[in-house]
Design an enzyme around this catalytic site. Structure first.
Site, mmCIF file in Angstrom:
data_model
loop_
_atom_site.group_PDB
_atom_site.id
_atom_site.type_symbol
_atom_site.label_atom_id
_atom_site.label_comp_id
_atom_site.label_asym_id
_atom_site.label_seq_id
_atom_site.Cartn_x
_atom_site.Cartn_y
_atom_site.Cartn_z
ATOM 1 C CB CYS A 2 -0.803 0.064 1.212
ATOM 2 S SG CYS A 2 -2.037 -1.141 1.369
ATOM 3 N NE ARG A 26 4.631 1.612 -0.027
ATOM 4 C CZ ARG A 26 5.908 1.624 0.460
ATOM 5 N NH1 ARG A 26 6.707 1.816 -0.039
ATOM 6 N NH2 ARG A 26 5.834 0.954 1.679
ATOM 7 C CD1 TRP A 72 -0.613 -6.319 -2.824
ATOM 8 C CD2 TRP A 72 -0.475 -7.034 -0.726
ATOM 9 N NE1 TRP A 72 -0.236 -7.789 -2.731
ATOM 10 C CE2 TRP A 72 -0.247 -7.893 -1.239
ATOM 11 C CE3 TRP A 72 -0.441 -6.680 0.452
ATOM 12 C CZ2 TRP A 72 0.098 -9.128 -0.738
ATOM 13 C CZ3 TRP A 72 -0.265 -7.895 1.320
ATOM 14 C CH2 TRP A 72 0.034 -9.118 0.787
ATOM 15 C CG ASN A 98 1.624 0.497 4.092
ATOM 16 O OD1 ASN A 98 1.379 -0.575 3.775
ATOM 17 N ND2 ASN A 98 3.036 1.066 4.030
ATOM 18 N N GLY A 99 -0.565 -1.200 6.434
ATOM 19 C CA GLY A 99 -0.121 -1.842 7.446
ATOM 20 C C GLY A 99 -1.181 -2.748 7.863
ATOM 21 C CD GLU A 469 15.759 -14.051 -8.505
ATOM 22 O OE1 GLU A 469 15.095 -14.723 -7.361
ATOM 23 O OE2 GLU A 469 15.326 -13.197 -9.152
ATOM 24 C CE LYS A 473 12.113 -12.506 -10.778
ATOM 25 N NZ LYS A 473 13.214 -12.031 -9.650
ATOM 26 C CD GLU A 476 8.072 -12.062 -9.136
ATOM 27 O OE1 GLU A 476 9.366 -11.951 -9.129
ATOM 28 O OE2 GLU A 476 7.213 -11.457 -8.192
ATOM 29 C CG HIS A 492 15.968 -38.384 -3.044
ATOM 30 N ND1 HIS A 492 16.216 -39.666 -2.529
ATOM 31 C CD2 HIS A 492 17.179 -37.724 -3.461
ATOM 32 C CE1 HIS A 492 17.682 -39.874 -2.761
ATOM 33 N NE2 HIS A 492 18.149 -38.717 -3.182
ATOM 34 C CE LYS A 586 10.878 -3.469 -7.286
ATOM 35 N NZ LYS A 586 11.455 -4.825 -7.788
#
Ligand code: M6R
Length: 591
Positions: A2, A26, A72, A98-99, A469, A473, A476, A492, A586
């Site tokens: 947010c 955000r 968000w 925000n939070g 990584e 990528k 997402e 395994h 982000k």
């Protein structure tokens, strides 16, 4: 997550809208603005992006005080009713938050049935509390409200009672900025640094009051606090790009690696005393997502030449575990934004227990840098795409330099090895530039991968973090199912998933493990999966993406680039919103 903003000054609605565009990384589920004018507060909000808000916001008359939000979602579905700002029932207060207000259910109960909530959010509680606590003095009402809230919050408040803006801050980031044109509160220093002449990082458990006289800070009991203002480092101006930020940011990797190396040298390297270096027993590399993967990668590399235990730990796990964090433990907290709540909380924990703390970040004035004793900038430049790319490459290079310096101080890295790796960094920009210039093969491969049921990434030792990584990528931004595995671990259990609808990306940069990777590739191709190898070598039955030969300590900085590009092109082939993938943001400022 947010983005929150509030400003006083001429053209506050337009200024707030502009800020929300910068803060949109955000969170981008919904957005809204509240405009305060004599005797009333008007609100315009909508589900969807800031661009949609921009179409609607002309319904708000321009004014001198406004607050805004880009969301968000944490509590309550993504819809206009749950978008911020929220008004108190009598319409006299409006807030953006925000939070997470952790005790909101308890507070809601206390407010009683007379208070009608218009949303399912925790945030709305703050607006109603302000109304309930107001007894003729706004600052007192804000302080009273601050004392009632538990959790993490940065809240900006406007009220019809005066022309000031108020803020409450605990854990979530909040910057105060002052310029000739006005003053503001904002979630992000980068977002204000191009117009504010002076900024302050609001400390935790603080109430702030912004008026034409400047900003005053108080602890929650109302005692004045002295908070330093400073001239912000000018952030690069936000430019819109043709195409996607993610591709632009991948293309910047060569130049950014050069800048980052120079910046590191200029900064004087590892600021550790000889005594601190000698006494060390262990190193921790801590972060989330891509930042965690960079720690994992560098740990695998540095283990070869540092005679120390090196642990890479996911920040949200570290907080609740029992790792040794004494004065003989060196902690690198890795975070592009410097605002990731899990990483900041982990750093706070270590600071309390006496560990040596380093922030390795792209944001030199951030919550993380305020908690850590020392900071090293990664100089990746502003990164806007939610999928982190150039920051990862710069994190790898910077962490390698830090650990090389440490090895030298402790005598485990010879001058010759140091020069080999340090000098080897000069070849990275060109090697990566060549991969970017020859992306055609990756565009073609993306077409074959986009219809797969799953994509597995495999690698051994230092190639395994690269696999992690690459997989992160892809998932997402393309939403394809993807996992990363140490190649030897497939047999395994995971081999059961191999079939012709599955693709496997095999990363192999280590000569000594080449034959082992050849066996892993045969194991999956004989179960029908198709394989793409990312390696300086060619493997039977795998489509090769050829890497240049690079010093093994630096191979991960290069081998990840085709994976970043592959993820990008798969997502494009599937028509995804590459820069703003669903459900993500982000900067993740909630735990
Ligand atoms: O700002 P940070 O580096 O602390 O962010 C950590 C993660 O949230 C971030 O790397 C995330 O995993 C990226 N979206 C991955 O591309």
């Amino acid at each position: 997550m947010c983005g929150i903003f509030g400003m006083t000054g001429v053209g506050a609605v337009a200024g707030t809208l502009k800020a929300l565009k910068l803060l949109e990384y955000r969170g981008y589920d919904s957005a809204g603005i509240a405009a305060r004018r004599e005797g009333r507060i008007d609100i315009c909000k909508t589900e969807g992006r800031v661009a949609k808000l921009e179409e609607l916001v002309c319904s708000l008359k321009e004014t001198d005080v406004a607050i805004g939000h880009t969301r968000w979602a944490t509590h309550g579905a993504v819809c206009t009713a749950n978008a911020h700002p929220f008004l108190s029932q009598n319409g006299k207060f409006a807030i953006v938050h925000n939070g997470i207000i952790e005790n909101y259910l308890e507070l809601k109960k206390k407010l009683g049935d007379d208070v009608h909530f218009t949303s399912q959010t925790d945030s709305e509680t703050a607006a109603h509390l302000l109304e309930r606590n107001y007894q003729g003095n706004v600052l007192d009402a804000v302080l009273h409200t601050a004392r009632q809230l538990k959790g993490s919050f940065a809240i900006v408040i406007t009220t019809v009672y005066d022309e000031k803006l108020y803020a409450i801050k605990s854990k979530s980031p909040l910057i105060a900025g002052i310029s000739q044109k006005g003053a503001c509160f904002c979630s992000d220093i980068r977002c204000v640094s191009h117009w504010a002449t002076s900024v302050a990082v609001t400390p935790d458990n603080t109430v702030a009051e912004l008026s034409s006289d400047g900003v005053r800070f108080f602890d929650f009991s109302g005692n004045p606090l002295s908070v330093p203002f400073f001239a912000p480092e000018k952030a690069e101006a936000y430019e819109s790009v043709e195409g996607d930020f993610m591709l632009k940011e991948i293309r910047e990797i060569p130049a950014r690696l050069r800048i980052a190396k120079e910046g590191y040298v200029r900064s004087g390297g590892l600021h550790l005393s000889a005594e601190e270096a000698r006494r060390l027993k262990r190193i921790y590399l801590i972060g989330c997502g891509t930042a965690y993967n960079s720690g994992l990668q560098v740990a695998a590399v540095a283990r070869q030449w540092l005679n120390l235990d090196i642990f890479s730990v996911i920040a949200s796990e570290f907080i609740y575990d029992n790792y040794i964090a004494d004065g003989r433990s060196l902690f690198f907290f890795i975070s592009q934004s410097g605002e990731t709540a899990d990483t900041v909380r982990a750093a706070e924990r270590v600071t309390k227990s006496g560990g040596l703390t380093y922030a390795v970040t792209n944001t030199s004035e951030s919550s993380l840098t305020f908690v850590c004793k020392r900071t090293t900038n990664i100089y990746a430049g502003a990164e806007y795409a939610v999928a982190s790319t150039k920051a990862y490459n710069c994190q790898l290079q910077t962490l390698t330099l830090l650990l090389l310096d440490l090895g030298r101080m402790r005598g485990s890295v010879s001058d010759a090895l140091y020069m080999e790796i340090f000098g080897g960094m000069n070849f990275l920009p060109e090697a990566i530039g060549d991969i970017i210039d020859n992306s055609r093969i990756l565009i073609n491969l993306a077409e074959t991968i986009k219809d797969c049921s799953a994509v597995f990434y495999i690698g051994r030792t230092a190639d395994y973090p690269t696999a992690c990584e690459g997989s992160l990528k892809l998932k997402e931004i393309s939403y394809l199912h993807s996992e990363a595995y140490p190649a030897g671990e497939l047999k395994h259990g995971t081999l059961a998933l191999m079939d012709p609808a599955v693709a496997v990306v095999a990363i192999s940069t280590c000569d000594a493990l080449r034959d082992k990777m050849a066996s892993s590739i045969t194991e999956v191709t004989s179960r029908g999966a198709r394989v793409i190898s990312v390696s300086p070598d060619v493997f039977t039955d795998a489509t090769p993406v050829i890497l240049p030969k690079i010093h093994p300590a630096l191979a991960g900085i290069v081998s990840v680039v085709p994976l970043q590009l592959l993820a990008y092109y798969v997502a494009k082939a599937l028509g995804r919103d590459v820069d703003k993938p669903r459900n993500l943001a982000k900067s993740v400022t909630v735990e």
